[in-house]
Design a protein around this motif. Structure first.
Motif, mmCIF file in Angstrom:
data_model
loop_
_atom_site.group_PDB
_atom_site.id
_atom_site.type_symbol
_atom_site.label_atom_id
_atom_site.label_comp_id
_atom_site.label_asym_id
_atom_site.label_seq_id
_atom_site.Cartn_x
_atom_site.Cartn_y
_atom_site.Cartn_z
ATOM 1 N N GLN A 119 -64.006 -13.879 46.317
ATOM 2 C CA GLN A 119 -64.511 -14.859 45.361
ATOM 3 C C GLN A 119 -64.117 -16.275 45.751
ATOM 4 O OE1 GLN A 119 -66.682 -14.254 42.778
ATOM 5 N NE2 GLN A 119 -66.766 -16.493 42.767
ATOM 6 N N GLU A 120 -62.904 -16.440 46.267
ATOM 7 C CA GLU A 120 -62.466 -17.774 46.687
ATOM 8 C C GLU A 120 -63.277 -18.249 47.889
ATOM 9 O OE1 GLU A 120 -60.647 -21.361 46.759
ATOM 10 O OE2 GLU A 120 -60.571 -19.844 45.174
ATOM 11 N N THR A 123 -66.682 -19.375 46.694
ATOM 12 C CA THR A 123 -66.618 -20.710 46.083
ATOM 13 C C THR A 123 -66.478 -21.784 47.142
ATOM 14 O OG1 THR A 123 -65.586 -19.747 44.104
ATOM 15 C CG2 THR A 123 -65.369 -22.124 44.411
ATOM 16 N N GLN A 124 -65.643 -21.542 48.159
ATOM 17 C CA GLN A 124 -65.441 -22.524 49.216
ATOM 18 C C GLN A 124 -66.732 -22.794 49.986
ATOM 19 O OE1 GLN A 124 -62.712 -24.388 50.241
ATOM 20 N NE2 GLN A 124 -61.850 -23.789 48.255
ATOM 21 N N ASP A 389 -71.502 -23.017 35.328
ATOM 22 C CA ASP A 389 -70.251 -23.395 35.991
ATOM 23 C C ASP A 389 -70.497 -23.762 37.454
ATOM 24 O OD1 ASP A 389 -68.886 -22.905 33.652
ATOM 25 O OD2 ASP A 389 -68.239 -20.892 34.230
ATOM 26 N N ALA A 390 -71.347 -22.983 38.122
ATOM 27 C CA ALA A 390 -71.650 -23.263 39.528
ATOM 28 C C ALA A 390 -72.382 -24.593 39.670
ATOM 29 C CB ALA A 390 -72.479 -22.127 40.116
ATOM 30 N N LEU A 393 -69.937 -27.321 39.487
ATOM 31 C CA LEU A 393 -69.183 -27.421 40.738
ATOM 32 C C LEU A 393 -70.006 -28.106 41.818
ATOM 33 C CD1 LEU A 393 -66.630 -26.581 42.365
ATOM 34 C CD2 LEU A 393 -67.831 -24.461 42.928
ATOM 35 N N THR A 534 -71.688 -14.651 50.413
ATOM 36 C CA THR A 534 -71.056 -15.794 51.076
ATOM 37 C C THR A 534 -71.640 -16.008 52.464
ATOM 38 O OG1 THR A 534 -69.006 -15.343 49.872
ATOM 39 C CG2 THR A 534 -68.843 -16.746 51.816
#
Length: 560
Positions: A119-120, A123-124, A389-390, A393, A534
Protein backbone atom coordinates in the motif's frame (compact mmCIF):
# COMPACT_ATOMS: atom_id res chain seq x y z
CA UNK A 1 26.22 -14.29 -50.45
CA UNK A 2 28.50 -14.38 -47.38
CA UNK A 3 32.10 -15.34 -48.21
CA UNK A 4 32.66 -16.98 -44.79
CA UNK A 5 31.02 -17.59 -41.40
CA UNK A 6 31.51 -15.50 -38.30
CA UNK A 7 33.75 -17.23 -35.77
CA UNK A 8 32.10 -18.78 -32.69
CA UNK A 9 34.63 -18.09 -29.92
CA UNK A 10 33.05 -19.21 -26.67
CA UNK A 11 36.35 -19.05 -24.79
CA UNK A 12 36.87 -15.38 -25.53
CA UNK A 13 36.74 -13.29 -22.30
CA UNK A 14 34.47 -10.24 -21.86
CA UNK A 15 31.66 -11.30 -24.14
CA UNK A 16 29.77 -8.39 -22.58
CA UNK A 17 31.25 -4.97 -21.91
CA UNK A 18 32.77 -4.74 -18.41
CA UNK A 19 30.55 -1.73 -17.61
CA UNK A 20 26.91 -2.77 -17.09
CA UNK A 21 25.75 0.61 -18.33
CA UNK A 22 26.85 -0.49 -21.80
CA UNK A 23 24.79 -3.70 -21.73
CA UNK A 24 21.55 -1.94 -22.60
CA UNK A 25 20.84 1.26 -24.55
CA UNK A 26 20.27 4.43 -22.58
CA UNK A 27 16.60 4.60 -23.56
CA UNK A 28 15.78 1.12 -22.26
CA UNK A 29 12.89 1.40 -19.76
CA UNK A 30 14.71 -0.64 -17.11
CA UNK A 31 16.93 2.37 -16.41
CA UNK A 32 13.82 4.49 -15.74
CA UNK A 33 12.44 1.89 -13.33
CA UNK A 34 15.77 1.63 -11.46
CA UNK A 35 16.09 5.37 -11.19
CA UNK A 36 12.47 5.95 -10.19
CA UNK A 37 12.62 3.38 -7.38
CA UNK A 38 16.04 4.34 -6.04
CA UNK A 39 15.77 8.12 -6.28
CA UNK A 40 12.11 9.14 -6.36
CA UNK A 41 10.18 6.66 -4.20
CA UNK A 42 10.24 6.50 -0.42
CA UNK A 43 10.97 2.80 0.11
CA UNK A 44 11.34 3.00 3.88
CA UNK A 45 8.44 0.54 4.29
CA UNK A 46 10.43 -2.03 2.27
CA UNK A 47 13.53 -1.41 4.37
CA UNK A 48 11.51 -1.84 7.57
CA UNK A 49 10.70 -5.47 6.76
CA UNK A 50 14.38 -6.36 6.26
CA UNK A 51 16.80 -7.10 9.08
CA UNK A 52 20.32 -5.67 9.23
CA UNK A 53 23.09 -6.08 11.75
CA UNK A 54 24.09 -9.15 13.69
CA UNK A 55 25.93 -12.21 12.41
CA UNK A 56 25.49 -13.61 8.93
CA UNK A 57 25.95 -12.57 5.34
CA UNK A 58 24.94 -9.08 4.24
CA UNK A 59 21.40 -8.93 2.92
CA UNK A 60 20.14 -7.77 -0.46
CA UNK A 61 19.20 -4.11 -0.90
CA UNK A 62 15.39 -3.73 -0.59
CA UNK A 63 15.44 -1.10 -3.35
CA UNK A 64 16.95 -3.69 -5.69
CA UNK A 65 14.36 -6.30 -4.67
CA UNK A 66 11.49 -3.85 -5.21
CA UNK A 67 12.85 -2.95 -8.66
CA UNK A 68 13.32 -6.63 -9.48
CA UNK A 69 9.71 -7.47 -8.61
CA UNK A 70 8.35 -4.42 -10.45
CA UNK A 71 10.22 -5.42 -13.60
CA UNK A 72 9.23 -9.08 -13.22
CA UNK A 73 5.50 -8.37 -12.78
CA UNK A 74 5.56 -5.95 -15.71
CA UNK A 75 7.03 -8.73 -17.89
CA UNK A 76 4.56 -11.50 -16.95
CA UNK A 77 6.88 -13.18 -14.43
CA UNK A 78 5.57 -13.95 -10.94
CA UNK A 79 7.40 -17.18 -10.10
CA UNK A 80 10.29 -16.61 -7.70
CA UNK A 81 12.24 -19.50 -9.28
CA UNK A 82 11.75 -18.00 -12.73
CA UNK A 83 12.92 -14.62 -11.42
CA UNK A 84 16.10 -16.24 -10.08
CA UNK A 85 16.66 -17.94 -13.45
CA UNK A 86 16.19 -14.69 -15.39
CA UNK A 87 18.65 -12.91 -13.14
CA UNK A 88 21.25 -15.25 -14.64
CA UNK A 89 20.09 -15.25 -18.27
CA UNK A 90 18.23 -12.00 -19.02
CA UNK A 91 20.27 -8.84 -19.43
CA UNK A 92 17.65 -6.48 -17.92
CA UNK A 93 17.25 -8.71 -14.84
CA UNK A 94 21.07 -8.98 -14.52
CA UNK A 95 21.37 -5.20 -14.67
CA UNK A 96 18.80 -4.77 -11.89
CA UNK A 97 20.59 -7.13 -9.50
CA UNK A 98 24.05 -6.01 -10.73
CA UNK A 99 25.07 -9.61 -11.27
CA UNK A 100 24.55 -10.49 -7.60
CA UNK A 101 21.73 -12.98 -8.14
CA UNK A 102 19.26 -13.38 -5.26
CA UNK A 103 18.00 -16.92 -4.78
CA UNK A 104 14.31 -17.69 -5.14
CA UNK A 105 13.88 -18.07 -1.36
CA UNK A 106 15.03 -14.47 -0.84
CA UNK A 107 12.59 -13.25 -3.49
CA UNK A 108 9.72 -15.30 -2.05
CA UNK A 109 10.37 -14.14 1.52
CA UNK A 110 10.54 -10.52 0.45
CA UNK A 111 7.28 -10.86 -1.47
CA UNK A 112 5.67 -12.51 1.55
CA UNK A 113 6.22 -9.19 3.36
CA UNK A 114 3.98 -7.38 0.81
CA UNK A 115 1.14 -6.72 3.33
CA UNK A 116 3.37 -4.19 5.07
CA UNK A 117 4.83 -2.70 1.89
CA UNK A 118 2.40 -2.78 -1.04
CA UNK A 119 0.00 0.00 0.00
CA UNK A 120 2.85 2.40 0.76
CA UNK A 121 4.48 1.65 -2.62
CA UNK A 122 1.12 2.21 -4.34
CA UNK A 123 0.80 5.61 -2.67
CA UNK A 124 4.39 6.55 -3.51
CA UNK A 125 3.95 5.70 -7.21
CA UNK A 126 0.66 7.61 -7.31
CA UNK A 127 2.42 10.62 -5.81
CA UNK A 128 5.24 10.30 -8.38
CA UNK A 129 2.71 10.17 -11.22
CA UNK A 130 0.99 13.27 -9.82
CA UNK A 131 4.34 15.09 -9.61
CA UNK A 132 4.85 14.20 -13.28
CA UNK A 133 1.53 15.85 -14.16
CA UNK A 134 -0.69 12.77 -14.33
CA UNK A 135 -3.93 12.11 -12.49
CA UNK A 136 -6.89 13.50 -14.45
CA UNK A 137 -9.42 12.94 -11.68
CA UNK A 138 -12.15 15.18 -13.06
CA UNK A 139 -14.01 12.14 -14.37
CA UNK A 140 -13.29 8.80 -12.70
CA UNK A 141 -14.87 5.37 -13.04
CA UNK A 142 -15.36 2.51 -10.60
CA UNK A 143 -15.40 -1.09 -11.74
CA UNK A 144 -14.83 -4.54 -10.30
CA UNK A 145 -12.93 -7.43 -11.84
CA UNK A 146 -12.64 -11.06 -10.79
CA UNK A 147 -9.10 -12.32 -10.27
CA UNK A 148 -8.28 -15.99 -9.75
CA UNK A 149 -6.81 -17.05 -6.42
CA UNK A 150 -3.85 -19.38 -5.98
CA UNK A 151 -6.26 -22.22 -5.30
CA UNK A 152 -8.36 -24.69 -7.25
CA UNK A 153 -12.14 -24.99 -7.24
CA UNK A 154 -11.60 -28.70 -6.59
CA UNK A 155 -10.25 -27.82 -3.13
CA UNK A 156 -13.66 -26.60 -1.97
CA UNK A 157 -15.24 -28.62 0.83
CA UNK A 158 -18.59 -28.54 2.57
CA UNK A 159 -18.88 -28.11 6.32
CA UNK A 160 -19.62 -31.83 6.74
CA UNK A 161 -16.49 -32.78 4.77
CA UNK A 162 -14.38 -30.27 6.68
CA UNK A 163 -15.48 -31.77 9.99
CA UNK A 164 -14.56 -35.23 8.71
CA UNK A 165 -11.14 -33.95 7.62
CA UNK A 166 -10.59 -32.33 11.01
CA UNK A 167 -11.52 -35.58 12.77
CA UNK A 168 -9.20 -37.58 10.51
CA UNK A 169 -6.33 -35.19 11.15
CA UNK A 170 -6.95 -35.37 14.88
CA UNK A 171 -6.91 -39.17 14.70
CA UNK A 172 -3.65 -39.08 12.75
CA UNK A 173 -2.04 -36.87 15.39
CA UNK A 174 -3.29 -39.12 18.18
CA UNK A 175 -1.87 -42.17 16.38
CA UNK A 176 1.46 -40.39 15.92
CA UNK A 177 1.52 -39.50 19.64
CA UNK A 178 0.79 -43.11 20.60
CA UNK A 179 3.50 -44.43 18.28
CA UNK A 180 6.01 -41.94 19.69
CA UNK A 181 5.09 -42.92 23.25
CA UNK A 182 5.56 -46.56 22.40
CA UNK A 183 8.98 -45.97 20.90
CA UNK A 184 10.34 -43.48 23.41
CA UNK A 185 8.40 -44.14 26.58
CA UNK A 186 5.31 -42.58 28.10
CA UNK A 187 5.63 -38.84 28.41
CA UNK A 188 9.05 -38.69 26.74
CA UNK A 189 7.94 -37.05 23.52
CA UNK A 190 4.22 -37.67 23.37
CA UNK A 191 3.46 -34.30 24.96
CA UNK A 192 4.88 -32.50 21.92
CA UNK A 193 2.79 -31.52 18.93
CA UNK A 194 3.96 -33.68 16.00
CA UNK A 195 5.17 -31.98 12.82
CA UNK A 196 2.22 -30.75 10.84
CA UNK A 197 -0.03 -30.90 13.93
CA UNK A 198 -2.65 -28.42 15.00
CA UNK A 199 -0.11 -26.22 16.77
CA UNK A 200 1.81 -25.38 13.61
CA UNK A 201 0.41 -27.36 10.72
CA UNK A 202 -0.80 -25.02 8.00
CA UNK A 203 -3.30 -27.56 6.64
CA UNK A 204 -4.90 -28.00 10.05
CA UNK A 205 -5.05 -24.25 10.51
CA UNK A 206 -6.72 -23.79 7.11
CA UNK A 207 -9.32 -26.47 7.90
CA UNK A 208 -10.01 -24.86 11.28
CA UNK A 209 -10.28 -21.40 9.67
CA UNK A 210 -12.67 -22.69 7.02
CA UNK A 211 -14.90 -24.32 9.65
CA UNK A 212 -14.88 -21.21 11.83
CA UNK A 213 -15.71 -19.03 8.82
CA UNK A 214 -18.66 -21.21 7.80
CA UNK A 215 -19.97 -21.24 11.36
CA UNK A 216 -19.64 -17.46 11.67
CA UNK A 217 -21.36 -16.96 8.32
CA UNK A 218 -24.25 -19.22 9.29
CA UNK A 219 -24.68 -17.51 12.65
CA UNK A 220 -24.58 -14.06 11.07
CA UNK A 221 -27.18 -15.06 8.45
CA UNK A 222 -29.41 -16.59 11.11
CA UNK A 223 -29.06 -13.53 13.33
CA UNK A 224 -30.05 -11.29 10.43
CA UNK A 225 -33.09 -13.45 9.63
CA UNK A 226 -34.12 -13.50 13.29
CA UNK A 227 -33.75 -9.72 13.56
CA UNK A 228 -35.88 -9.14 10.45
CA UNK A 229 -38.52 -11.58 11.71
CA UNK A 230 -38.57 -9.98 15.18
CA UNK A 231 -38.91 -6.48 13.74
CA UNK A 232 -41.80 -7.60 11.54
CA UNK A 233 -43.59 -9.38 14.37
CA UNK A 234 -43.23 -6.35 16.66
CA UNK A 235 -44.65 -4.10 13.94
CA UNK A 236 -47.47 -6.58 13.38
CA UNK A 237 -48.31 -6.64 17.07
CA UNK A 238 -48.46 -2.84 17.05
CA UNK A 239 -50.77 -2.87 14.05
CA UNK A 240 -48.11 -1.32 11.78
CA UNK A 241 -46.95 -4.27 9.68
CA UNK A 242 -44.87 -2.95 6.74
CA UNK A 243 -46.12 -3.63 3.19
CA UNK A 244 -44.48 -6.20 0.99
CA UNK A 245 -43.47 -9.80 1.49
CA UNK A 246 -43.38 -11.23 4.99
CA UNK A 247 -39.88 -12.37 6.07
CA UNK A 248 -39.67 -16.14 5.61
CA UNK A 249 -38.61 -16.67 9.22
CA UNK A 250 -41.74 -14.83 10.44
CA UNK A 251 -44.32 -16.10 7.96
CA UNK A 252 -45.61 -19.07 9.99
CA UNK A 253 -45.52 -17.17 13.29
CA UNK A 254 -47.33 -14.17 11.77
CA UNK A 255 -50.01 -16.43 10.22
CA UNK A 256 -50.52 -18.24 13.54
CA UNK A 257 -50.84 -14.91 15.37
CA UNK A 258 -53.47 -13.75 12.85
CA UNK A 259 -55.38 -17.01 13.36
CA UNK A 260 -55.18 -16.59 17.15
CA UNK A 261 -56.47 -13.02 16.92
CA UNK A 262 -59.31 -13.98 14.58
CA UNK A 263 -60.28 -16.91 16.83
CA UNK A 264 -60.10 -14.78 19.97
CA UNK A 265 -62.27 -12.09 18.41
CA UNK A 266 -64.89 -14.63 17.34
CA UNK A 267 -64.84 -16.39 20.71
CA UNK A 268 -65.38 -13.01 22.35
CA UNK A 269 -68.43 -12.39 20.14
CA UNK A 270 -69.85 -15.84 20.91
CA UNK A 271 -69.23 -15.39 24.64
CA UNK A 272 -70.85 -11.96 24.69
CA UNK A 273 -73.96 -13.31 22.88
CA UNK A 274 -74.22 -16.25 25.27
CA UNK A 275 -73.90 -13.91 28.27
CA UNK A 276 -76.71 -11.69 26.95
CA UNK A 277 -78.92 -14.73 26.30
CA UNK A 278 -78.32 -15.98 29.83
CA UNK A 279 -79.29 -12.61 31.27
CA UNK A 280 -82.47 -12.56 29.18
CA UNK A 281 -83.51 -16.07 30.25
CA UNK A 282 -82.87 -15.16 33.90
CA UNK A 283 -85.28 -12.25 33.46
CA UNK A 284 -87.93 -14.52 31.97
CA UNK A 285 -87.39 -13.50 28.32
CA UNK A 286 -86.71 -15.67 25.28
CA UNK A 287 -83.31 -14.18 24.75
CA UNK A 288 -81.80 -11.78 22.23
CA UNK A 289 -83.21 -11.93 18.76
CA UNK A 290 -81.18 -11.70 15.59
CA UNK A 291 -78.52 -13.72 13.83
CA UNK A 292 -76.25 -15.59 16.17
CA UNK A 293 -72.46 -15.39 15.75
CA UNK A 294 -70.97 -18.19 13.64
CA UNK A 295 -68.97 -20.93 15.30
CA UNK A 296 -65.19 -20.93 15.03
CA UNK A 297 -65.25 -23.49 12.23
CA UNK A 298 -67.96 -21.59 10.41
CA UNK A 299 -66.55 -18.05 10.64
CA UNK A 300 -65.17 -16.85 7.30
CA UNK A 301 -62.35 -14.81 8.87
CA UNK A 302 -61.17 -17.73 10.99
CA UNK A 303 -61.31 -20.03 7.98
CA UNK A 304 -59.21 -17.60 5.92
CA UNK A 305 -56.65 -17.23 8.74
CA UNK A 306 -56.48 -21.02 9.14
CA UNK A 307 -55.97 -21.45 5.38
CA UNK A 308 -53.26 -18.77 5.41
CA UNK A 309 -51.48 -20.62 8.22
CA UNK A 310 -51.65 -23.87 6.24
CA UNK A 311 -50.19 -22.12 3.18
CA UNK A 312 -47.39 -20.58 5.25
CA UNK A 313 -46.52 -23.95 6.75
CA UNK A 314 -46.57 -25.55 3.30
CA UNK A 315 -44.27 -22.84 1.92
CA UNK A 316 -41.87 -23.29 4.84
CA UNK A 317 -41.79 -27.07 4.29
CA UNK A 318 -41.31 -26.56 0.53
CA UNK A 319 -38.46 -24.11 1.15
CA UNK A 320 -36.78 -26.67 3.40
CA UNK A 321 -37.08 -29.35 0.71
CA UNK A 322 -35.70 -27.00 -1.94
CA UNK A 323 -32.77 -26.07 0.28
CA UNK A 324 -32.01 -29.74 0.82
CA UNK A 325 -32.29 -30.43 -2.91
CA UNK A 326 -30.00 -27.53 -3.82
CA UNK A 327 -26.93 -29.42 -2.75
CA UNK A 328 -24.50 -29.55 0.08
CA UNK A 329 -24.67 -25.83 0.89
CA UNK A 330 -21.84 -23.32 1.40
CA UNK A 331 -18.28 -24.45 0.79
CA UNK A 332 -14.82 -23.24 1.77
CA UNK A 333 -11.50 -23.77 0.08
CA UNK A 334 -8.88 -25.65 2.10
CA UNK A 335 -6.04 -24.19 0.01
CA UNK A 336 -7.08 -20.56 0.42
CA UNK A 337 -10.01 -20.31 2.86
CA UNK A 338 -10.36 -16.56 2.20
CA UNK A 339 -11.10 -17.04 -1.51
CA UNK A 340 -14.63 -17.51 -2.83
CA UNK A 341 -16.41 -18.96 -5.85
CA UNK A 342 -16.85 -15.93 -8.11
CA UNK A 343 -19.31 -15.80 -11.03
CA UNK A 344 -17.67 -14.61 -14.23
CA UNK A 345 -18.96 -13.12 -17.45
CA UNK A 346 -20.15 -15.74 -19.88
CA UNK A 347 -21.18 -18.17 -17.15
CA UNK A 348 -19.31 -20.37 -14.77
CA UNK A 349 -17.25 -19.66 -11.69
CA UNK A 350 -13.64 -19.17 -10.71
CA UNK A 351 -12.02 -19.55 -7.32
CA UNK A 352 -10.84 -16.07 -6.57
CA UNK A 353 -11.49 -12.56 -5.33
CA UNK A 354 -13.32 -9.44 -6.52
CA UNK A 355 -11.00 -6.46 -7.05
CA UNK A 356 -12.49 -2.96 -6.88
CA UNK A 357 -10.64 -0.18 -8.76
CA UNK A 358 -11.24 3.52 -9.27
CA UNK A 359 -9.52 4.77 -12.43
CA UNK A 360 -8.82 8.31 -13.56
CA UNK A 361 -9.40 9.63 -17.06
CA UNK A 362 -5.74 9.05 -17.95
CA UNK A 363 -6.01 5.37 -16.85
CA UNK A 364 -4.27 5.63 -13.48
CA UNK A 365 -5.68 3.37 -10.78
CA UNK A 366 -6.10 5.88 -7.97
CA UNK A 367 -7.78 3.54 -5.45
CA UNK A 368 -7.94 -0.24 -5.22
CA UNK A 369 -9.30 -2.87 -2.86
CA UNK A 370 -9.44 -6.68 -3.04
CA UNK A 371 -12.68 -8.09 -1.64
CA UNK A 372 -14.32 -11.46 -1.01
CA UNK A 373 -17.79 -10.30 -2.06
CA UNK A 374 -19.31 -11.70 -5.22
CA UNK A 375 -21.32 -8.50 -5.79
CA UNK A 376 -20.20 -4.88 -6.07
CA UNK A 377 -23.04 -2.84 -4.55
CA UNK A 378 -21.72 -2.54 -1.00
CA UNK A 379 -18.32 -1.25 -2.16
CA UNK A 380 -19.52 1.93 -3.83
CA UNK A 381 -19.34 4.02 -0.64
CA UNK A 382 -15.89 2.83 0.53
CA UNK A 383 -14.36 3.22 -2.95
CA UNK A 384 -15.92 6.68 -3.34
CA UNK A 385 -14.29 7.74 -0.06
CA UNK A 386 -10.94 6.25 -1.13
CA UNK A 387 -11.16 8.03 -4.48
CA UNK A 388 -11.77 11.39 -2.78
CA UNK A 389 -8.71 10.83 -0.57
CA UNK A 390 -6.63 9.93 -3.62
CA UNK A 391 -7.83 13.03 -5.49
CA UNK A 392 -6.79 15.19 -2.55
CA UNK A 393 -3.36 13.53 -2.56
CA UNK A 394 -2.98 14.11 -6.30
CA UNK A 395 -3.92 17.77 -5.86
CA UNK A 396 -1.30 18.18 -3.14
CA UNK A 397 1.42 16.62 -5.31
CA UNK A 398 0.58 18.30 -8.61
CA UNK A 399 3.24 20.64 -9.99
CA UNK A 400 2.34 24.32 -10.44
CA UNK A 401 0.72 25.13 -13.77
CA UNK A 402 2.78 26.82 -16.44
CA UNK A 403 1.90 28.48 -19.69
CA UNK A 404 3.10 25.51 -21.73
CA UNK A 405 0.75 22.95 -20.20
CA UNK A 406 -1.90 22.77 -17.47
CA UNK A 407 0.28 20.24 -15.66
CA UNK A 408 3.56 22.06 -15.88
CA UNK A 409 4.84 19.48 -18.42
CA UNK A 410 4.45 19.23 -22.14
CA UNK A 411 1.67 16.87 -23.16
CA UNK A 412 3.01 13.51 -24.29
CA UNK A 413 3.06 12.66 -27.94
CA UNK A 414 -0.29 11.56 -29.27
CA UNK A 415 -2.34 13.29 -26.57
CA UNK A 416 -4.59 16.01 -27.90
CA UNK A 417 -5.13 19.34 -26.25
CA UNK A 418 -8.65 18.46 -25.12
CA UNK A 419 -7.37 15.50 -23.16
CA UNK A 420 -4.54 17.56 -21.73
CA UNK A 421 -6.93 20.26 -20.55
CA UNK A 422 -9.23 17.76 -18.80
CA UNK A 423 -6.83 17.59 -15.86
CA UNK A 424 -8.91 18.60 -12.86
CA UNK A 425 -7.78 16.86 -9.68
CA UNK A 426 -11.19 17.36 -8.05
CA UNK A 427 -13.68 14.62 -8.85
CA UNK A 428 -16.50 16.19 -10.84
CA UNK A 429 -18.18 13.02 -12.14
CA UNK A 430 -18.11 9.48 -10.73
CA UNK A 431 -19.14 6.71 -13.14
CA UNK A 432 -20.25 3.17 -12.24
CA UNK A 433 -22.12 0.35 -13.92
CA UNK A 434 -25.43 -1.23 -12.93
CA UNK A 435 -23.76 -3.52 -10.39
CA UNK A 436 -23.49 -0.52 -8.04
CA UNK A 437 -27.05 0.77 -8.46
CA UNK A 438 -28.96 1.09 -5.20
CA UNK A 439 -30.98 3.73 -3.39
CA UNK A 440 -28.16 4.21 -0.89
CA UNK A 441 -25.44 4.60 -3.52
CA UNK A 442 -27.51 7.05 -5.54
CA UNK A 443 -28.21 9.31 -2.57
CA UNK A 444 -25.10 9.27 -0.32
CA UNK A 445 -23.09 12.46 -0.08
CA UNK A 446 -20.32 12.99 -2.59
CA UNK A 447 -19.61 14.24 -6.10
CA UNK A 448 -21.99 14.04 -9.02
CA UNK A 449 -22.39 10.47 -10.29
CA UNK A 450 -23.85 8.42 -13.09
CA UNK A 451 -24.76 4.87 -12.08
CA UNK A 452 -26.36 2.71 -14.75
CA UNK A 453 -29.82 1.40 -13.94
CA UNK A 454 -29.53 -1.38 -16.54
CA UNK A 455 -27.40 -2.54 -19.45
CA UNK A 456 -25.80 0.26 -21.45
CA UNK A 457 -27.37 -0.87 -24.73
CA UNK A 458 -30.80 -0.91 -23.08
CA UNK A 459 -30.31 2.61 -21.76
CA UNK A 460 -29.49 3.95 -25.22
CA UNK A 461 -32.33 1.99 -26.82
CA UNK A 462 -34.74 3.47 -24.30
CA UNK A 463 -33.40 6.96 -24.97
CA UNK A 464 -34.02 6.59 -28.72
CA UNK A 465 -37.61 5.47 -28.16
CA UNK A 466 -40.34 8.11 -28.43
CA UNK A 467 -42.15 6.95 -25.32
CA UNK A 468 -40.17 6.16 -22.18
CA UNK A 469 -42.60 4.87 -19.57
CA UNK A 470 -41.05 4.84 -16.13
CA UNK A 471 -41.20 1.72 -14.01
CA UNK A 472 -43.54 2.42 -11.13
CA UNK A 473 -41.66 -0.12 -8.97
CA UNK A 474 -38.49 1.97 -9.07
CA UNK A 475 -37.55 4.30 -6.27
CA UNK A 476 -37.54 8.02 -6.90
CA UNK A 477 -33.72 8.18 -7.01
CA UNK A 478 -33.47 5.26 -9.45
CA UNK A 479 -36.18 6.71 -11.68
CA UNK A 480 -34.41 10.09 -11.71
CA UNK A 481 -31.09 8.47 -12.62
CA UNK A 482 -32.76 6.43 -15.39
CA UNK A 483 -34.31 9.62 -16.79
CA UNK A 484 -30.95 11.38 -16.71
CA UNK A 485 -29.21 8.47 -18.44
CA UNK A 486 -31.83 8.60 -21.17
CA UNK A 487 -30.79 12.13 -22.16
CA UNK A 488 -28.19 12.81 -24.84
CA UNK A 489 -25.89 14.43 -22.29
CA UNK A 490 -26.21 11.48 -19.92
CA UNK A 491 -25.49 8.97 -22.69
CA UNK A 492 -22.42 10.90 -23.84
CA UNK A 493 -21.01 11.16 -20.32
CA UNK A 494 -21.68 7.52 -19.44
CA UNK A 495 -20.00 6.27 -22.63
CA UNK A 496 -16.65 7.21 -21.08
CA UNK A 497 -17.06 4.64 -18.31
CA UNK A 498 -16.04 1.57 -20.31
CA UNK A 499 -12.72 2.76 -21.67
CA UNK A 500 -11.76 4.48 -18.40
CA UNK A 501 -12.65 1.67 -16.01
CA UNK A 502 -11.97 -1.45 -18.04
CA UNK A 503 -8.74 -0.53 -19.84
CA UNK A 504 -6.52 -1.05 -16.74
CA UNK A 505 -8.11 -4.46 -16.13
CA UNK A 506 -7.33 -5.51 -19.68
CA UNK A 507 -3.77 -4.23 -19.38
CA UNK A 508 -3.10 -6.03 -16.10
CA UNK A 509 -4.62 -9.33 -17.22
CA UNK A 510 -3.53 -9.37 -20.87
CA UNK A 511 -0.40 -7.25 -21.29
CA UNK A 512 1.05 -7.99 -17.86
CA UNK A 513 -0.29 -11.55 -17.93
CA UNK A 514 -1.46 -11.22 -14.33
CA UNK A 515 -4.53 -13.48 -14.26
CA UNK A 516 -3.92 -15.38 -11.04
CA UNK A 517 -2.66 -14.40 -7.61
CA UNK A 518 0.40 -16.19 -6.27
CA UNK A 519 -0.12 -15.29 -2.63
CA UNK A 520 -2.77 -17.03 -0.50
CA UNK A 521 -4.88 -15.56 2.25
CA UNK A 522 -6.69 -12.26 1.86
CA UNK A 523 -4.01 -9.97 3.43
CA UNK A 524 -1.26 -11.30 1.15
CA UNK A 525 -3.53 -11.63 -1.89
CA UNK A 526 -4.75 -8.04 -1.44
CA UNK A 527 -1.18 -6.81 -1.14
CA UNK A 528 -0.17 -8.63 -4.33
CA UNK A 529 -3.09 -7.12 -6.25
CA UNK A 530 -2.16 -3.67 -4.94
CA UNK A 531 1.40 -4.26 -6.11
CA UNK A 532 0.13 -5.23 -9.59
CA UNK A 533 -1.86 -1.96 -9.69
CA UNK A 534 1.32 -0.13 -8.64
CA UNK A 535 3.26 -1.67 -11.52
CA UNK A 536 0.45 -0.72 -13.91
CA UNK A 537 0.60 2.92 -12.79
CA UNK A 538 4.39 3.14 -13.04
CA UNK A 539 4.48 1.74 -16.56
CA UNK A 540 1.51 3.87 -17.59
CA UNK A 541 3.70 6.87 -16.77
CA UNK A 542 6.47 5.39 -18.94
CA UNK A 543 4.34 4.44 -21.94
CA UNK A 544 2.51 7.79 -22.03
CA UNK A 545 5.80 9.69 -22.06
CA UNK A 546 5.42 11.34 -18.65
CA UNK A 547 8.20 9.36 -16.98
CA UNK A 548 11.37 10.25 -18.92
CA UNK A 549 14.96 10.98 -17.90
CA UNK A 550 14.33 14.68 -18.44
CA UNK A 551 11.18 14.57 -16.29
CA UNK A 552 13.09 12.80 -13.49
CA UNK A 553 15.86 15.41 -13.76
CA UNK A 554 13.27 18.09 -13.05
CA UNK A 555 12.09 16.38 -9.86
CA UNK A 556 13.83 16.61 -6.53
CA UNK A 557 14.95 13.12 -5.43
CA UNK A 558 13.57 11.58 -2.26
CA UNK A 559 15.83 12.01 0.77
CA UNK A 560 17.88 8.91 1.46
Amino acid sequence: MAKRYRPVQRDQPFLLPPDMREWLPEDHPVWLVIRAVEQHLDTSAAHAVRRTGGPGTAGYDPDMLVTLLVWAYANKVTSSRRIEELCCTDVAFRVICAGDVPDHVTVARFRAAFPGVAQELFTQVLMLCARLGMGQAGTVALDGTKIAAGASKAANRTEETLRKLAAERSAEHAAADAAEDERSGEGSHGDRVPPGGAGGGSRDERIARALADLEAERQAAQAQRDAQAQAYLEALAAGQAPPGNVPAAAAVTAARQRLDRAGAAQRELIGAREARDAQARAAGHRGERGKRPASLDGHAGVRRARAALARAQARAADAGRKAAAKGPGPVRNITDPDSRLMPVRGGGFIQGYNAQNVTSADKLIIATQLTQDTTDTQWFGPMLAAALDAAALITACKPPQTASSPTGHDAPAGQDSAAASNDSSDIALFLADAGYCSEHNLTIAGPDRLIATGKHRDLEKQARADDNPQDSARSAATAAMAARLATEQGITAYRHRGHIAETPHGHIKHNMGFRQLSMRGKPKAAAEWTFAATVHNLFKAITTGHLTPAALDSLAPQPA
